[in-house]
Design a protein around this motif. Structure first.
Motif, PDB file in Angstrom:
ATOM      1  N   LYS A   1      -4.711  10.806  -2.941  1.00 33.05           N
ATOM      2  CA  LYS A   1      -4.759   9.346  -2.801  1.00 33.05           C
ATOM      3  C   LYS A   1      -6.210   8.901  -2.843  1.00 33.05           C
ATOM      4  O   LYS A   1      -6.735   8.291  -1.896  1.00 33.05           O
ATOM      5  CB  LYS A   1      -4.073   8.927  -1.490  1.00 33.05           C
ATOM      6  N   ASP A   2      -6.893   9.183  -3.951  1.00 38.05           N
ATOM      7  CA  ASP A   2      -8.325   8.914  -4.018  1.00 38.05           C
ATOM      8  C   ASP A   2      -8.654   7.427  -4.072  1.00 38.05           C
ATOM      9  O   ASP A   2      -9.780   7.039  -3.796  1.00 38.05           O
ATOM     10  CB  ASP A   2      -8.933   9.625  -5.226  1.00 38.05           C
ATOM     11  N   THR A   3      -7.675   6.580  -4.412  1.00 37.84           N
ATOM     12  CA  THR A   3      -7.936   5.138  -4.432  1.00 37.84           C
ATOM     13  C   THR A   3      -8.136   4.592  -3.025  1.00 37.84           C
ATOM     14  O   THR A   3      -8.803   3.563  -2.838  1.00 37.84           O
ATOM     15  CB  THR A   3      -6.771   4.382  -5.100  1.00 37.84           C
ATOM     16  N   ILE A   4      -7.569   5.248  -2.031  1.00 39.30           N
ATOM     17  CA  ILE A   4      -7.734   4.840  -0.628  1.00 39.30           C
ATOM     18  C   ILE A   4      -8.798   5.702   0.048  1.00 39.30           C
ATOM     19  O   ILE A   4      -9.714   5.195   0.689  1.00 39.30           O
ATOM     20  CB  ILE A   4      -6.397   4.944   0.130  1.00 39.30           C
ATOM     21  N   SER A   5      -8.678   7.016  -0.102  1.00 40.06           N
ATOM     22  CA  SER A   5      -9.651   7.946   0.469  1.00 40.06           C
ATOM     23  C   SER A   5     -10.713   8.233  -0.587  1.00 40.06           C
ATOM     24  O   SER A   5     -10.659   9.229  -1.310  1.00 40.06           O
ATOM     25  CB  SER A   5      -8.947   9.238   0.898  1.00 40.06           C
ATOM     26  N   LYS A   6     -11.695   7.338  -0.671  1.00 36.62           N
ATOM     27  CA  LYS A   6     -12.627   7.346  -1.798  1.00 36.62           C
ATOM     28  C   LYS A   6     -13.693   8.432  -1.702  1.00 36.62           C
ATOM     29  O   LYS A   6     -14.433   8.663  -2.680  1.00 36.62           O
ATOM     30  CB  LYS A   6     -13.291   5.976  -1.924  1.00 36.62           C
ATOM     31  N   LYS A   7     -13.781   9.112  -0.573  1.00 33.72           N
ATOM     32  CA  LYS A   7     -14.721  10.229  -0.450  1.00 33.72           C
ATOM     33  C   LYS A   7     -13.979  11.537  -0.208  1.00 33.72           C
ATOM     34  O   LYS A   7     -14.222  12.526  -0.903  1.00 33.72           O
ATOM     35  CB  LYS A   7     -15.725   9.953   0.675  1.00 33.72           C
ATOM     36  N   TYR A   8     -13.065  11.548   0.758  1.00 31.47           N
ATOM     37  CA  TYR A   8     -12.358  12.784   1.115  1.00 31.47           C
ATOM     38  C   TYR A   8     -11.471  13.234  -0.046  1.00 31.47           C
ATOM     39  O   TYR A   8     -11.664  14.316  -0.622  1.00 31.47           O
ATOM     40  CB  TYR A   8     -11.527  12.543   2.376  1.00 31.47           C
ATOM     41  N   ASP A   9     -10.485  12.415  -0.412  1.00 30.06           N
ATOM     42  CA  ASP A   9      -9.571  12.799  -1.490  1.00 30.06           C
ATOM     43  C   ASP A   9     -10.273  12.827  -2.848  1.00 30.06           C
ATOM     44  O   ASP A   9      -9.939  13.641  -3.715  1.00 30.06           O
ATOM     45  CB  ASP A   9      -8.381  11.839  -1.537  1.00 30.06           C
TER      46      ASP A   9
ATOM     47  N   THR B   1      -2.974  12.730 -10.990  1.00 29.99           N
ATOM     48  CA  THR B   1      -2.402  11.407 -10.772  1.00 29.99           C
ATOM     49  C   THR B   1      -2.361  11.134  -9.272  1.00 29.99           C
ATOM     50  O   THR B   1      -2.557  12.045  -8.458  1.00 29.99           O
ATOM     51  CB  THR B   1      -0.995  11.299 -11.373  1.00 29.99           C
ATOM     52  N   LEU B   2      -2.135   9.908  -8.891  1.00 31.07           N
ATOM     53  CA  LEU B   2      -1.997   9.554  -7.481  1.00 31.07           C
ATOM     54  C   LEU B   2      -0.722  10.159  -6.914  1.00 31.07           C
ATOM     55  O   LEU B   2       0.270  10.327  -7.621  1.00 31.07           O
ATOM     56  CB  LEU B   2      -1.976   8.039  -7.309  1.00 31.07           C
ATOM     57  N   ILE B   3      -0.726  10.453  -5.609  1.00 33.31           N
ATOM     58  CA  ILE B   3       0.412  11.115  -4.986  1.00 33.31           C
ATOM     59  C   ILE B   3       1.682  10.279  -5.089  1.00 33.31           C
ATOM     60  O   ILE B   3       2.767  10.808  -5.313  1.00 33.31           O
ATOM     61  CB  ILE B   3       0.098  11.479  -3.509  1.00 33.31           C
ATOM     62  N   ASP B   4       1.566   8.941  -4.963  1.00 31.09           N
ATOM     63  CA  ASP B   4       2.765   8.118  -5.066  1.00 31.09           C
ATOM     64  C   ASP B   4       3.292   8.090  -6.496  1.00 31.09           C
ATOM     65  O   ASP B   4       4.512   8.062  -6.726  1.00 31.09           O
ATOM     66  CB  ASP B   4       2.527   6.698  -4.527  1.00 31.09           C
ATOM     67  N   ASP B   5       2.390   8.117  -7.476  1.00 33.04           N
ATOM     68  CA  ASP B   5       2.817   8.190  -8.878  1.00 33.04           C
ATOM     69  C   ASP B   5       3.482   9.531  -9.157  1.00 33.04           C
ATOM     70  O   ASP B   5       4.478   9.602  -9.893  1.00 33.04           O
ATOM     71  CB  ASP B   5       1.617   7.995  -9.801  1.00 33.04           C
TER      72      ASP B   5
END
Length: 402
Positions: A210-218, A247-251
């Motif tokens: 979920k890199d769109t939300i966790s912009k450093k960790y993920d 891809t994003l986890i939700d996708d």
């Protein structure tokens, strides 16, 4: 019949509750009559973990590093209720998390496919392998219960004394706080394990965070995967005719429901925990999922992907009959014995593991199965067997196959 000889022992990690009961049945009925079993035994039952201050878990992981192959029974990760039930000194960490942290590497979980147990997702035609990162995140977290108003800060102090500081939240009242970490080297090992497994099995590889939300960790996970793929694996994947995509986890969740299967889905630690249960359940049963932890230096720990079956254990203690599915636990043993045979050059041990797995599948496909499978099978005129009956039926099938 002369028993198959072993050279190097397996690391045997005993566990808790109903799976501990099944563990002994499997050894007595399916392993020891045919194999001169050599193991280095560690009791990871919750009482012994408590008595040893969880040192036994650390010792078992180090033994796995020494001998190279382990087989593990399901174990309890205690919550507050378990602390009271077992009168624990403290709320001990997940033993799986401890072992994974020591070994490093990736957990690969794949459904066991049998005729008559169709996936709930109608589009799925092939197994979906979940590749679960085996270090850090919530399994090695630090937590605080916040008593009242105040500021929570994330602080890193370097060896030179320099600090990085970030405000987490200004609390106006009580709450909770959690800190997680991961390591670049562990993420790199995770990536290479996934890419190598994909090449070995010639399957496409997905990776999702979920890199769109966790912009450093993920985002760090995403970047490391991409860099390693581009510099080390892109050409190999093209030659093998397989693909890697992020891809994003939700996708990924939406995509997987419409797929045919037959690929590897790489997930961070907790995501992999949840998604492997979802995939295994949708393919038929939580007890129909193989699981192996593979370290970067080629150490293997086999286990069942499910828990200790607490509800059945309480019935067992009352003397009531249970119909507990032992398939994944049997496959943990066969996986470990096969790998031990491969590493030690004992073909008879590999053949035994293959045939025992075939006997398990043949037993189910003949209509003999535990209640969880009988409730969902498309086979007609099935025989529902209790826990012990099913294991003995597998032994009968195995002996007829010889």
């Amino acid at each position: 019949m002369e028993k198959i000889k072993m050279i190097t022992p397996l690391v045997e990690m005993d566990g808790d509750e109903m799976t501990r009961v099944l563990w002994k049945m499997i050894k007595d009925e399916l392993i020891c009559p045919y194999v001169d079993l050599k193991t280095e035994y560690y009791d990871l039952g919750l009482e012994n973990r408590n008595a040893t201050d969880d040192q036994v878990t650390v010792d078992s992981a180090n033994a796995t590093k020494k001998y190279g192959v382990a087989v593990k029974c399901a174990t309890i990760t205690p919550n507050a209720a378990r602390v009271k039930e077992y009168d624990l000194k403290e709320m001990w960490k997940s033993p799986n998390g401890t072992i994974r942290a020591i070994l490093d590497g990736t957990v690969f979980r794949t459904p066991i496919i049998v005729k008559g147990i169709e996936p709930c997702v109608r589009s799925w035609k092939k197994p979906i392998t979940i590749a679960r990162h085996a270090y850090g995140d919530v399994y090695k977290n630090a937590e605080l219960v916040i008593p009242g108003a105040g500021r929570a800060e994330l602080v890193f102090t370097g060896e030179d004394g320099a600090q990085l500081r970030e405000t987490i939240f200004d609390f106006k009242g009580p709450g909770v706080l959690q800190g997680m970490h991961n390591l670049d080297r562990s993420i790199e090992s995770f990536a290479r394990s996934c890419f190598n497994f994909a090449l070995d099995s010639k399957q496409d590889l997905w990776f999702a965070t979920k890199d769109t939300i966790s912009k450093k960790y993920d985002h760090t996970f995403k970047d490391i995967f991409q860099e390693i793929f581009d510099t080390e694996y892109r050409e190999k994947f093209e030659q093998a005719g397989i693909t890697y995509f992020y891809t994003l986890i939700d996708d990924a969740v939406a995509r997987v429901m419409k797929s045919e299967g037959g690929f590897i889905w790489a997930c961070k630690n907790y995501d992999g925990d949840v998604m492997s249960d979802m995939v295994s359940s949708a393919f038929g049963s939580l007890a129909m999922m193989t699981s192996v932890l593979v370290s970067p230096d080629g150490k293997y720990e086999y286990e069942a992907a499910h828990g200790t079956v607490q509800r059945h254990y309480y019935k067992h203690l009352k003397g009531e009959e249970t119909s507990t599915n032992s398939v994944a636990t049997i496959f943990a043993w066969t996986g470990a014995l096969r790998k031990r045979g491969e590493l030690d050059g004992i073909q008879e041990l590999c053949t035994f593991a293959d045939r025992l797995e075939q006997a398990v599948i043949a037993t189910i496909e003949s209509g003999c199965m535990t209640k969880d499978l009988a409730l969902i099978t498309s086979l007609e005129q099935v025989t529902v067997q209790n826990s012990e009956e099913f294991i003995k039926a597998v032994r009968s099938t195995y002996e007829r196959m010889q």
